[in-house]
Design an enzyme around this catalytic site. Structure first.
Site, PDB file in Angstrom:
ATOM      1  N   TRP A 124     -46.362  -9.409  62.226  1.00  0.00           N
ATOM      2  CA  TRP A 124     -47.147  -8.520  61.373  1.00  0.00           C
ATOM      3  C   TRP A 124     -48.496  -9.121  61.011  1.00  0.00           C
ATOM      4  O   TRP A 124     -49.509  -8.427  60.964  1.00  0.00           O
ATOM      5  CB  TRP A 124     -46.328  -8.185  60.124  1.00  0.00           C
ATOM      6  N   HIS A 151     -46.844 -13.236  67.553  1.00  0.00           N
ATOM      7  CA  HIS A 151     -47.003 -11.789  67.691  1.00  0.00           C
ATOM      8  C   HIS A 151     -46.183 -11.062  66.624  1.00  0.00           C
ATOM      9  O   HIS A 151     -45.209 -10.355  66.930  1.00  0.00           O
ATOM     10  CB  HIS A 151     -46.602 -11.334  69.106  1.00  0.00           C
TER      11      HIS A 151
END
Length: 890
Positions: A633, A631
């Site tokens: 960029w 989780h």
């Protein structure tokens, strides 16, 4: 004859007395004086007597009201009946004060055969009663000390019935003095009633008697209540027929109710099975000439013609003194109740300041005190929901009330039932005003008007909704309902109690006491709200400090570098392809690709987004993603790329406005901001600052949205800066809905509506609800789209997800000491294929099948899911085969 004579020596006398006990008792009773008795008591270690009853008892037995147990008088010796022990100087003072008053009262009684003398005697006694009522200034303090210390004024020792009857026959004046002294210092109303009834029976020579005390003056429904009744002349006491207070007679009913009515009410006879032939019933009045009780004697024993006028005169004179005693007992009982109430209120204050961290706990404690002290069957507190206010003109039937007011709902309802009546239960739940299970119609009126409602008979009152009783099975009789106000005198809720246990309606004392409870309830709620606000502020500060410590602003050099960087076209970057390789671009290339998506969707031009602001915002968003396995960029960019492909390859764009397109793209890039690599359940298990700040529903998603707003509000980073206030509010709401939609628990609640709409082959998605559902579905479809990618990409993404899951499972096992779920248990990683099949069948396949049915251009996504499912199924079969071989070898 001398004792020293040879004919009569001391041993001979002692031997004779030992063998003639009755003669010994008779000699002692006739010859012994107080000094001799006190000498005997002192020699044997007892306290001296203040006085000795002048008359022996016929049976040599003590009454039930025997006094101090510190002397042998309580052992039943006939010699010492009627003694009064002085133990300390305080008792001396109280006793002497009472005796002096009794002496002054005794002077008013002169046996006479004329009505005028009896009337004069009554007037003199009433004068003494008024003197009693004019208590000195410190009398309240004295009563308080008596109540608090449990000390009682010394009672005059009662003689038994036979002794009183003999004394009546020998000396009427002494007998009357005896029965007046008998009730002089008794402050217990039940005991006093017993004495009065027994004395009346002897006084007028009747078979049985009753005493009914007036109760319920403040409640508006006066009744006559007998704690004891049918006390026969040959007994001391008979138990009442009811468990909590004898027989109750309605005011004005029958002879007891009317006193002088020629009709006889035989209700009591039916209860006891006793037949009344002759009856004398008279009122007992206080100093204000108010009836405080009714005395009744039945069946004259020695006269077939019934009670005479002389009996009436004698009984009327005695009842004057009874009025004094009953009045004193009622004063003491009232002060005792007031003391207990004040004590309970102090305990409520203690509870209030002892527990201020939990609203539920504070209200529960206050309700428990209210139920116990008001002795009611039920107590409820309903807190107002201030978020749904609407100003309208209210017209309330039966009240003729028309005013501008606030219509609101109750967001929380607390209900406490009396354990012995309904089974104890405590509820704290979200309720709407239309929920009338607790009689909320009355509560609604109190909330609107801000005025107290006291209903004596609920089912005969038009304001009460009987449907509430039918729903709960609870029978409501009386209701006392009051508003709860905060420190600004604003009504924040309603408190109500129902059904006094004794069956009476709520009186003025109950009203005043409950008023105090509502004040304390308001204080408790106010304190808890302040505490919650402080806790939220502390949690907010903790989150902000944590975020600031981890993230820093982007440098000017990075902004310039991105601003001058050449942005490739979408075809070169393969951005509109459903099979886009999630791992094909570097971090800087993903920034340029994000700018390309903004350009190709026309968002920069349409919303006049400053290019430098866009670059700074993208750099800051990337900076605010943590270095976690999945989780991060890259995942945010990949979700945005799928959303871009949706708009380019499918027909979804035509159903949405340009603001909705902008909000969805921004939401994709921000939907996992500051993700910590752990899920919502972990935040709740650890009671993290995020869980305290955002609650238990969509904890991380709320944090992601708030973090996105923080970035937008930073100087030079608001890509919505050219919107007017109305447009800005609209796009922020769209952004929040889109980010919260990535919570799978919310997706489960929405998808059945989407599936139904697709199955109905709905073509028009122009209404607001339909577009809200469509945006939520598109966000989820992009968020989990790794399952649709080619196998190599899908397998790599799955490994990254499992890395995060296993890290969380390790924390749960090592730090929280709990067993993690199978998908997060590193020891069960070989079960990954089976878990993936469950994930695909439960969540992914139904979603992409519905999208494909809605628009066939989504078919590549469905094909990708099916291909990956087949691959995971092969791996699961291999796992099962391997396990089977191992089991065979074992």
């Amino acid at each position: 004859m001398s004792l020293n004579s040879p004919q009569l020596s001391v041993p001979i006398v002692e031997e004779w007395l030992d063998s003639n006990k009755e003669a010994l008792y008779e000699i002692f009773l006739r010859k012994a004086d107080l000094s001799l008795i006190n000498k005997w008591l002192l020699i044997h270690g007892y306290s001296a007597l203040s006085e000795v009853a002048p008359y022996p008892t016929k049976r040599g037995s003590l009454s039930n009201e025997s006094s101090n147990p510190s002397s042998p008088l309580d052992k039943g010796d006939g010699f010492f009946e009627g003694r009064h022990v002085r133990q300390n100087s305080k008792k001396f003072l109280r006793q002497d004060f009472a005796k002096s008053k009794l002496k002054s009262m005794f002077r008013t009684y002169e046996p006479t055969s004329t009505q005028e003398s009896a009337t004069e005697s009554r007037r003199s006694s009433l004068k003494e009663m008024r003197m009693f009522r004019s208590l000195p200034p410190n009398s309240v303090n004295m009563l308080s000390l008596l109540i608090q210390s449990r000390v009682r004024l010394p009672r005059y020792p009662s003689k038994d019935i036979d002794h009183k009857r003999d004394l009546r026959d020998q000396n009427e004046k002494e007998f009357f003095l005896e029965i007046v002294k008998d009730i002089s210092n008794d402050l217990d109303l039940r005991s006093l009633s017993n004495k009065i009834v027994a004395n009346m029976s002897v006084l007028v020579d009747c078979d049985t008697g009753s005493l009914f005390v007036v109760e319920g003056k403040l409640g508006g429904r006066m009744t006559l209540v007998s704690k004891l009744f049918d006390v026969h002349s040959g007994t001391h006491i008979l138990p009442s027929t009811t468990g909590d207070g004898g027989v109750t007679v309605p005011w004005g009913k029958g002879i007891i109710g009317y006193v002088a009515d020629p009709r006889y009410n035989d209700d009591v006879d039916k209860i006891t099975g006793y037949k009344a032939d002759t009856l004398l019933c008279m009122p007992i009045r206080n100093a204000d000439d108010e009836v405080v009780a009714v005395a009744q004697v039945i069946n004259k024993t020695e006269s077939p013609n019934g009670f005479t006028k002389e009996d009436e005169k004698v009984l009327a004179t005695y009842l004057t003194f009874c009025g004094i005693a009953i009045y004193n007992a009622q004063i003491f009982e009232a002060y005792s109740k007031e003391y207990e109430r004040n004590k309970a209120l102090l305990e409520v204050v203690h509870d209030l300041f002892e527990e201020q961290t939990s609203l539920d706990s504070v209200i529960l404690k206050i309700m428990q005190r209210a139920v116990a002290l008001l002795k009611c069957e039920r107590c409820s507190v309903l807190l107002r929901d201030g978020t749904s206010e609407a100003s309208i003109i209210c017209s309330i039937q039966k009240l003729n009330l028309k005013r501008k007011c606030v219509v609101t709902s109750f967001k929380k309802v607390f209900d406490l039932a009396y354990p012995h009546k309904n089974g104890q239960s405590i509820q704290s739940q979200d309720n709407h005003l239309s929920d009338n299970r607790l009689g909320n119609k009355i509560a609604e009126l109190v909330l609107i008007t801000g005025e107290t409602i006291n209903i004596t008979d609920a089912h005969s009152d038009a304001r009460f909704d009987p449907e509430s009783d039918r729903n709960t099975g609870f029978h409501t009789r009386a209701i006392l309902c009051k508003p709860i106000r905060n420190r600004d005198n604003q009504t924040i809720g309603v408190a109500q109690v129902m059904n006094r246990i004794d069956g009476y309606s709520f009186d003025d004392h109950d009203d005043q006491l409950f008023e105090a409870f509502t004040i304390f309830c308001g204080l408790g709620i106010n304190n808890c709200v302040l505490y919650e606000e402080i806790s939220l502020a502390a949690a907010r500060q903790a989150v902000a400090l944590e975020v600031l410590s981890y993230h820093s602003s982007v440098s000017a050099e990075d902004i310039v570098r991105l601003k001058v960087q050449k942005v490739p076209d979408a075809l070169t970057l393969n951005l509109d392809n459903f099979k886009f390789n999630d791992f094909s671009l570097s971090n800087d290339e993903m920034l340029a690709a994000a700018i390309r998506m903004f350009k190709d969707l026309g968002l920069i031009r349409r919303f006049r987004i400053d290019y430098e602001v866009l670059c700074r915002w993208l750099l800051t968003v990337r900076k605010n993603y943590r270095n976690v396995a999945y989780h991060n960029w890259r995942h945010a960019f990949n979700v945005c790329q799928l959303m871009f492909a949706f708009f380019k390859k499918t027909g979804m764009k035509r159903h949405l406005s340009e603001k909705e397109l902008l909000a969805l793209v921004v939401a994709c890039l921000c939907h996992d901001l500051d993700h910590r690599g752990t899920n919502n359940a972990f935040q709740q298990k650890t009671s993290s600052a995020l869980a305290q700040l955002y609650g238990t529903k969509a904890t991380l998603e709320h944090h992601h949205f708030n973090h996105a707003v923080i970035i937008l509000n930073c100087e030079g980073q608001n890509i919505f800066g050219n919107f007017c206030s109305e447009e800005y509010g609209e796009v922020i709401n769209l952004l929040k809905q889109a980010i919260l939609a990535t919570d799978l628990s919310l997706h489960i609640q929405v998808r059945h509506k989407f599936f139904a709409m697709v199955d109905s082959e709905m073509k028009n998605w122009d209404d607001r609800e339909s577009r809200d559902i469509l945006r939520s579905i598109l966000m989820t479809a992009g968020d989990i789209a790794a399952i649709t990618k080619p196998w190599e990409i899908q397998r790599k993404a799955a490994d990254l997800v499992m890395t995060e899951f296993f890290d969380q499972g390790d924390k749960e096992r090592n730090e929280l000491k709990i067993q993690p779920q199978a998908c997060m248990d590193r020891e069960k990683q070989d079960e990954l294929p089976r878990l993936q099949l469950g994930w695909i069948d439960g969540i992914c396949l139904p979603l992409y099948k519905a999208l494909n049915k809605l628009d066939s251009t989504f078919k590549p996504l469905l094909d990708g899911v099916l291909a990956n499912r087949a691959a995971w199924e092969v791996l699961d079969a291999e796992r099962l085969a391997k396990d089977s071989v191992i089991a065979t070898e074992v």
